[in-house]
Write an enzyme that holds these catalytic residues in place. Structure first.
Site, PDB file in Angstrom:
ATOM      1  N   SER A 151      -3.724  -4.157 -11.284  1.00 43.64           N
ATOM      2  CA  SER A 151      -2.516  -5.569 -10.895  1.00 43.64           C
ATOM      3  C   SER A 151      -3.465  -5.023  -9.131  1.00 43.64           C
ATOM      4  O   SER A 151      -2.191  -4.112  -9.084  1.00 43.64           O
ATOM      5  CB  SER A 151      -1.135  -5.842 -11.619  1.00 43.64           C
ATOM      6  OG  SER A 151      -1.226  -7.134 -10.810  1.00 43.64           O
ATOM      7  N   GLU A 152      -3.724  -6.032  -8.380  1.00 40.63           N
ATOM      8  CA  GLU A 152      -3.700  -5.548  -7.184  1.00 40.63           C
ATOM      9  C   GLU A 152      -2.550  -5.626  -6.592  1.00 40.63           C
ATOM     10  O   GLU A 152      -2.723  -4.810  -5.599  1.00 40.63           O
ATOM     11  CB  GLU A 152      -4.525  -6.532  -6.332  1.00 40.63           C
ATOM     12  CG  GLU A 152      -3.824  -8.010  -6.425  1.00 40.63           C
ATOM     13  CD  GLU A 152      -4.806  -9.080  -6.387  1.00 40.63           C
ATOM     14  OE1 GLU A 152      -5.585  -8.918  -7.525  1.00 40.63           O
ATOM     15  OE2 GLU A 152      -4.734 -10.401  -5.683  1.00 40.63           O
ATOM     16  N   ASN A 153      -1.542  -5.662  -6.848  1.00 44.24           N
ATOM     17  CA  ASN A 153      -0.190  -5.543  -6.297  1.00 44.24           C
ATOM     18  C   ASN A 153       0.084  -3.938  -7.004  1.00 44.24           C
ATOM     19  O   ASN A 153       1.576  -3.915  -6.347  1.00 44.24           O
ATOM     20  CB  ASN A 153       0.932  -6.201  -6.435  1.00 44.24           C
ATOM     21  CG  ASN A 153       0.945  -6.613  -7.839  1.00 44.24           C
ATOM     22  OD1 ASN A 153       0.209  -6.791  -8.955  1.00 44.24           O
ATOM     23  ND2 ASN A 153       2.569  -7.257  -8.449  1.00 44.24           N
ATOM     24  N   GLY A 154      -0.423  -3.101  -7.372  1.00 42.25           N
ATOM     25  CA  GLY A 154      -0.438  -1.761  -7.448  1.00 42.25           C
ATOM     26  C   GLY A 154       0.453  -1.283  -8.686  1.00 42.25           C
ATOM     27  O   GLY A 154       1.057  -0.156  -9.107  1.00 42.25           O
ATOM     28  N   SER A 184      -4.547   0.658  -4.134  1.00 44.38           N
ATOM     29  CA  SER A 184      -5.022  -0.275  -5.104  1.00 44.38           C
ATOM     30  C   SER A 184      -5.837  -0.951  -4.604  1.00 44.38           C
ATOM     31  O   SER A 184      -7.463  -1.054  -5.338  1.00 44.38           O
ATOM     32  CB  SER A 184      -3.832  -1.356  -4.828  1.00 44.38           C
ATOM     33  OG  SER A 184      -4.092  -2.743  -5.992  1.00 44.38           O
TER      34      SER A 184
END
Lengths: 220, 233
Positions: free
Chosen positions: A50-53, A92
């Site tokens: 998930s791009e938010n880490g 990320s």
């Protein structure tokens, strides 16, 4: 009129999940792709990014098990599978842009038969375009699949000869999963690989804005 | 003795000037330092440029500051999301300037600012309207777009646990832009969910070393008050 029942969003997510091999690192976009996280069998080790880490997230939690600090890119609550990890945004996107992800599955406004993707703005003067991480994902992941309804709510084709909306990137999509068919994007053509039961080639073509090739179509 | 903890929000925000460029950490509401953002309303700075992933939601935090008319421009990747009503109202009324930056480019521009890199090349946006007017260059036969470092006067971030030297750890997906922005601004102000004694953060696990941090104000995370402070590491 033949009788066919388009896949539900959840059925479509499940169909895509079947095709993701164990061991892949996969980013899921907002919309139908997000639902894939809920239908991957617990024993199949696919690592979701998930791009938010977050690496290694799992399905949505039960309503009494929500962790307010753990969300996905669509800002919905998720769970963490054993072996999951957290990192910051620059790392990320180093994973994304650096070519470390095997696949991203994204939604689309339009996909062209040359693999152009439009999924972030409805015009050059869009009031509030929402690009998020889409342009980074398509520039960096090894494969881009699209998960979408075959047509818009108004019944207009989303699979077209040329996109009318601003592009997210040219020539990046390799495969499209819709509620009617699975279509490969190859050499500037849409090639149908699979169709839902009951639909005909003619009807599928009618719902599509570019010529379809039919080679070894499987009926599921 | 070094002690970066200040007594209250007002002390934390002292000196933020009109026209300042302010980075705001968080992804959606997770990791967003709402108390510091809303503190800017009382503090009074106007004509702000805000760098954040989203443009706020509901009428709290960033949305509240926006509604108070303090923000001139927002630089973000995803302004329109569920509940971004204040942004949409102001943007439609022409009261807010918007610069859209892809999320990974946004993170890297901030990281570059913190790392002393003036610009870099990325494949993101090649062949799109967001690449218009930007210098591009080919490396090994592939086209890349040049992007500049994105500097700020102030970063407002949220950390899970801090010590008096400014070392920070984050909680789960609350790390997001916070750890990057801590590096990217000339002054970093931390809203901390809790202070721990010096030595109680595992040096192997510190995410933001105190060198990047200037001030800390403690705002307990009431939603997670059952998580013991000593369980920091």
């Amino acid at each position: 009129m033949t009788d066919f029942k388009p896949l539900s969003r959840k059925e479509l997510a499940a169909r895509i999940a079947q095709d993701i091999p164990e061991g892949w690192y996969v980013n899921l976009g907002i919309g139908i792709p997000t639902l894939i996280a809920d239908v991957i069998p617990a024993e199949k080790e696919i690592i979701l990014h998930s791009e938010n880490g977050v690496l290694g997230f799992g399905p949505a939690p039960a309503s009494d098990k929500i962790d307010p600090w753990l969300i996905n890119a669509g800002k919905q609550h998720v769970t963490l599978r054993p072996g999951g990890s957290f990192f910051h945004h620059a790392d990320s996107f180093a994973m994304i842009r650096g070519g470390h992800l095997d696949l991203c599955v994204l939604g689309a406004f339009e996909v062209s038969s040359s693999g152009d993707l439009a999924n972030w703005a409805t015009s050059e003067r869009d009031n509030a375009p929402a690009v998020g991480g889409a342009m980074d994902l398509v520039a960096g992941t090894r494969r881009v699949w699209v998960a979408t309804e075959h047509t818009t709510r108004e019944g207009l084709p989303k699979l077209v000869k040329a996109c009318s909306y601003p592009l997210t990137a040219p020539g990046v999509v390799s495969r499209i999963y819709t509620n009617l068919a699975i279509i490969e994007v190859m050499n500037g053509n849409f090639t149908v690989k699979e169709m839902i039961p009951g639909i005909t080639k003619e009807i599928l073509q009618e719902y599509t804005g570019a010529k379809l090739l039919f080679e070894e179509v499987e009926y599921v | 003795m070094i002690n970066k903890e200040v007594r209250n929000i007002a002390d934390a925000l002292e000196g933020v000037s009109n026209g300042a460029v302010v980075m705001v950490g968080g992804f959606g509401s997770v990791g967003q330092p709402d108390a510091l953002i809303e503190g800017l309303i009382e503090q009074g700075a106007r004509d702000l440029t805000v760098i954040a992933n989203n443009a706020g939601s509901g009428r709290v935090g960033l949305a509240k500051l926006m509604e108070a008319g303090r923000i001139r421009k927002i630089i973000c990747s995803f302004p329109r999301s569920a509940g971004s009503v204040v942004f949409e109202e102001l943007f439609r009324a022409g009261k807010l300037e918007l610069e859209i930056v892809p999320q990974g480019t946004l993170a890297e521009r901030i990281r570059a600012a913190g790392a002393g890199i003036p610009a870099f090349y990325t494949p993101t946006t090649v062949g799109t309207i967001l690449a218009k007017g930007k210098e591009s260059r080919s490396f090994d036969g592939k086209t890349y777009v040049m992007e500049h470092a994105l500097h700020a006067d102030i970063a407002l971030i949220e950390a899970w646990r801090t010590d008096r030297l400014g070392n920070c750890i984050y909680r789960e997906s609350g790390r997001n832009f916070n750890a990057v922005m801590a590096m990217g601004a000339r002054k970093t102000i931390v809203q901390s969910c809790g202070m721990v004694e010096l030595g109680n953060l595992d040096p192997e696990a510190i995410v933001t070393p105190g060198i990047f941090v200037d001030r800390i104000v403690v705002v307990p995370d009431t939603a997670n008050s059952d998580v013991a402070l000593e369980g920091a590491v």
